[in-house]
Motif scaffolding. Structure first.
Motif, mmCIF file in Angstrom:
data_model
loop_
_atom_site.group_PDB
_atom_site.id
_atom_site.type_symbol
_atom_site.label_atom_id
_atom_site.label_comp_id
_atom_site.label_asym_id
_atom_site.label_seq_id
_atom_site.Cartn_x
_atom_site.Cartn_y
_atom_site.Cartn_z
ATOM 1 N N TYR A 22 -32.396 1.877 -24.303
ATOM 2 C CA TYR A 22 -31.710 1.315 -25.473
ATOM 3 C C TYR A 22 -32.272 2.013 -26.854
ATOM 4 O O TYR A 22 -33.442 1.820 -27.180
ATOM 5 C CB TYR A 22 -31.786 -0.134 -25.497
ATOM 6 C CG TYR A 22 -31.291 -0.967 -26.599
ATOM 7 C CD1 TYR A 22 -30.266 -1.466 -26.617
ATOM 8 C CD2 TYR A 22 -31.955 -1.099 -27.812
ATOM 9 C CE1 TYR A 22 -29.545 -2.283 -27.442
ATOM 10 C CE2 TYR A 22 -31.438 -1.782 -28.806
ATOM 11 C CZ TYR A 22 -30.286 -2.223 -28.788
ATOM 12 O OH TYR A 22 -29.675 -2.888 -29.835
ATOM 13 N N ALA A 23 -31.337 2.732 -27.671
ATOM 14 C CA ALA A 23 -31.889 3.574 -28.769
ATOM 15 C C ALA A 23 -30.870 3.041 -29.967
ATOM 16 O O ALA A 23 -29.860 2.794 -29.795
ATOM 17 C CB ALA A 23 -31.459 4.886 -28.530
ATOM 18 N N ALA B 159 -30.665 -7.026 -29.163
ATOM 19 C CA ALA B 159 -31.177 -6.179 -28.210
ATOM 20 C C ALA B 159 -31.113 -7.310 -27.001
ATOM 21 O O ALA B 159 -30.621 -6.677 -25.868
ATOM 22 C CB ALA B 159 -32.439 -5.502 -28.258
ATOM 23 N N VAL B 160 -31.682 -8.353 -26.945
ATOM 24 C CA VAL B 160 -31.402 -9.215 -25.964
ATOM 25 C C VAL B 160 -30.123 -9.513 -25.502
ATOM 26 O O VAL B 160 -29.909 -9.691 -24.052
ATOM 27 C CB VAL B 160 -32.390 -10.458 -26.542
ATOM 28 C CG1 VAL B 160 -31.925 -11.699 -25.487
ATOM 29 C CG2 VAL B 160 -33.752 -10.476 -26.613
ATOM 30 N N LEU B 161 -29.404 -9.843 -26.312
ATOM 31 C CA LEU B 161 -27.517 -9.990 -25.901
ATOM 32 C C LEU B 161 -27.291 -8.658 -24.965
ATOM 33 O O LEU B 161 -26.760 -8.964 -24.032
ATOM 34 C CB LEU B 161 -26.909 -10.073 -27.138
ATOM 35 C CG LEU B 161 -25.506 -10.615 -26.776
ATOM 36 C CD1 LEU B 161 -25.468 -11.916 -26.395
ATOM 37 C CD2 LEU B 161 -24.390 -10.609 -28.165
ATOM 38 N N VAL B 162 -27.466 -7.694 -25.512
ATOM 39 C CA VAL B 162 -27.267 -6.462 -24.443
ATOM 40 C C VAL B 162 -28.144 -6.311 -23.150
ATOM 41 O O VAL B 162 -27.257 -6.145 -22.234
ATOM 42 C CB VAL B 162 -27.629 -5.151 -25.286
ATOM 43 C CG1 VAL B 162 -27.360 -3.842 -24.471
ATOM 44 C CG2 VAL B 162 -26.430 -5.061 -26.748
ATOM 45 N N ALA C 292 -36.123 2.258 -27.944
ATOM 46 C CA ALA C 292 -36.539 3.259 -28.836
ATOM 47 C C ALA C 292 -35.668 3.099 -30.275
ATOM 48 O O ALA C 292 -34.640 2.856 -30.481
ATOM 49 C CB ALA C 292 -35.892 4.715 -28.524
ATOM 50 N N GLU C 293 -36.647 2.845 -31.278
ATOM 51 C CA GLU C 293 -36.167 2.447 -32.510
ATOM 52 C C GLU C 293 -36.386 3.866 -33.364
ATOM 53 O O GLU C 293 -37.489 4.337 -33.699
ATOM 54 C CB GLU C 293 -37.110 1.555 -33.255
ATOM 55 C CG GLU C 293 -36.457 0.777 -34.588
ATOM 56 C CD GLU C 293 -37.289 -0.145 -35.319
ATOM 57 O OE1 GLU C 293 -36.755 -0.881 -36.165
ATOM 58 O OE2 GLU C 293 -38.346 -0.451 -34.868
ATOM 59 N N LEU D 196 -26.824 3.510 -25.364
ATOM 60 C CA LEU D 196 -27.245 3.051 -23.931
ATOM 61 C C LEU D 196 -27.220 3.918 -22.825
ATOM 62 O O LEU D 196 -26.333 4.973 -22.837
ATOM 63 C CB LEU D 196 -26.452 1.847 -23.556
ATOM 64 C CG LEU D 196 -26.729 0.324 -24.160
ATOM 65 C CD1 LEU D 196 -25.513 -0.530 -23.643
ATOM 66 C CD2 LEU D 196 -27.878 -0.251 -24.170
ATOM 67 N N ALA D 197 -28.378 4.098 -22.069
ATOM 68 C CA ALA D 197 -28.226 4.871 -20.807
ATOM 69 C C ALA D 197 -28.911 4.126 -19.711
ATOM 70 O O ALA D 197 -29.801 3.148 -20.044
ATOM 71 C CB ALA D 197 -28.866 6.205 -21.098
ATOM 72 N N GLY D 198 -28.310 4.323 -18.626
ATOM 73 C CA GLY D 198 -28.728 3.602 -17.617
ATOM 74 C C GLY D 198 -29.284 4.637 -16.339
ATOM 75 O O GLY D 198 -28.834 5.664 -16.091
ATOM 76 N N PHE D 199 -30.256 4.300 -15.426
ATOM 77 C CA PHE D 199 -30.974 4.912 -14.277
ATOM 78 C C PHE D 199 -30.777 4.022 -13.191
ATOM 79 O O PHE D 199 -31.600 2.992 -13.287
ATOM 80 C CB PHE D 199 -32.193 5.741 -14.775
ATOM 81 C CG PHE D 199 -32.148 6.222 -16.084
ATOM 82 C CD1 PHE D 199 -31.889 7.703 -16.325
ATOM 83 C CD2 PHE D 199 -32.313 5.443 -17.371
ATOM 84 C CE1 PHE D 199 -31.622 8.220 -17.518
ATOM 85 C CE2 PHE D 199 -32.504 6.220 -18.434
ATOM 86 C CZ PHE D 199 -32.118 7.438 -18.661
#
Length: 347
Positions: free
Chosen positions: A111-112, A121-124, A145-146, A158-161
């Protein structure tokens, strides 16, 4: 002239370490809710661990995948509706490893954002945890990452692995077993899933509709709500059939549509013969086509046209597989349809 130096902090540069630490504490219960055999789903370390033996595998092959949500995320950000894009993120990854015959085991997210807002962020991440629960995989870690200067305003990406596993010899597709006459079965999508959204946004721009306007193809929802319907996750429906050896191949219908994705599971000597009238096309695609003046050929390549996953099965087992898919609780993925067959490739 003063020679006194100004003392700068990381927070002065736009990065709030305290907010990041607070976020980790907030999402620990979300990760814990995805716990499964092999994973304790605890966050805060430098990496996530998974015990394949505890998950019940004897001689596993690991299968990994990564993906994002694409410009569907732009609609979520612009409309302020962020609770489901995490499901999309998980779905795009786990459906891909499922197409290889693998059970999704664990998931990590990236999450960037330009400025970390913990509530957002919590919602996502709540959506990510829900996607993990739907697919039976554990959320065992990730990275927030901020990065001020890289993203403006409330924008984020967003990216997922995902990592899955299959017993040796159980991977898909089984190209050596595929024959002319094998049957193609389609499972319905919930809409465009997470593909074609750059074109969708262009069509919305042409239409002049606002995100909070009633959806022309679904008056019970706003336009944003309808277009943010999350991608279906097919893991719990299809893994039992994979384990029983009833599926020769799976195609996850993503970018490129039905035309480009079905051949990805086939040997070179076989082609798919698909009847596009064999299943009902959801109204959203009809509206997009008419509003955007999209040619049928372009529509079929840009969108899934109502099918999210296509199975290749033996012709002698096709009716039994179809009946299984259309029996509760399998119908949670929607009614399955025979959509075509395999035929010899033209030389």
């Amino acid at each position: 002239m003063s020679t006194e130096k100004t003392s700068l902090s990381y927070k002065d540069a736009g990065v709030d370490i305290d907010a990041g630490e607070a976020l980790v504490d907030q999402i620990k219960p979300l990760a814990a809710s995805t716990r499964r055999p092999g994973a304790e789903a605890m966050l805060g370390g430098f990496g996530g661990a998974f015990d394949l033996k505890a998950a019940g595998f004897n001689d596993p092959i690991l299968v990994s995948g990564t993906d994002g949500v694409g410009t569907k995320l732009r609609i979520a950000i612009d409309s302020g509706q962020l609770s489901t894009v995490g499901i999309d993120l998980v779905a795009m990854c786990v459906n891909d490893v499922l197409a290889q015959g693998a059970e999704p085991l664990f998931f990590l997210d990236y999450y960037a954002t330009g400025k970390l807002t913990p509530d957002i962020a919590v919602l996502v991440i709540s959506g990510i945890a829900e996607g993990c629960r739907q697919s039976g995989c554990a959320l065992i870690g990730g990275e927030t990452a901020e990065m001020p200067g890289m993203y403006e305003g409330d924008d984020f990406d967003l990216a997922g692995f995902v990592v899955g596993a299959a017993e040796r010899g159980g991977l898909l597709p089984k190209e050596g077993e595929m024959l002319s006459g094998d049957v193609l079965i389609g499972l319905p999508s919930s809409g465009p899933h997470s593909n074609g959204y750059s074109l969708i946004r262009k069509i919305i721009e042409v239409s002049g509709l606002a995100w909070d306007a009633p959806a022309p193809f679904n008056s019970d929802q706003t336009l944003a709500e309808a277009l943010l319907t999350p991608t279906k996750i097919y893991v719990k429906t299809l893994m039992p059939l994979v384990r029983q050896g009833l599926i020769k191949g799976l195609a996850h219908i993503t970018g490129g549509g039905i035309k480009d994705n079905i051949p990805r599971m086939l040997p070179e000597h076989l082609n798919p013969k698909v009847d596009f009238s064999a299943w009902p096309r959801p109204d959203v695609f009809t509206w997009l086509q008419e509003t955007g003046g999209i040619e049928e050929k372009e529509l079929r390549r840009a969108f899934n046209c109502g099918l999210g996953m296509v199975l290749c099965v033996d012709k002698d087992k096709a009716m039994a597989v179809l009946a299984m898919l259309n029996t509760e609780p399998m119908t949670a993925s929607g009614k399955a349809y025979i959509i075509g067959e395999l035929c010899p490739a033209q030389t």
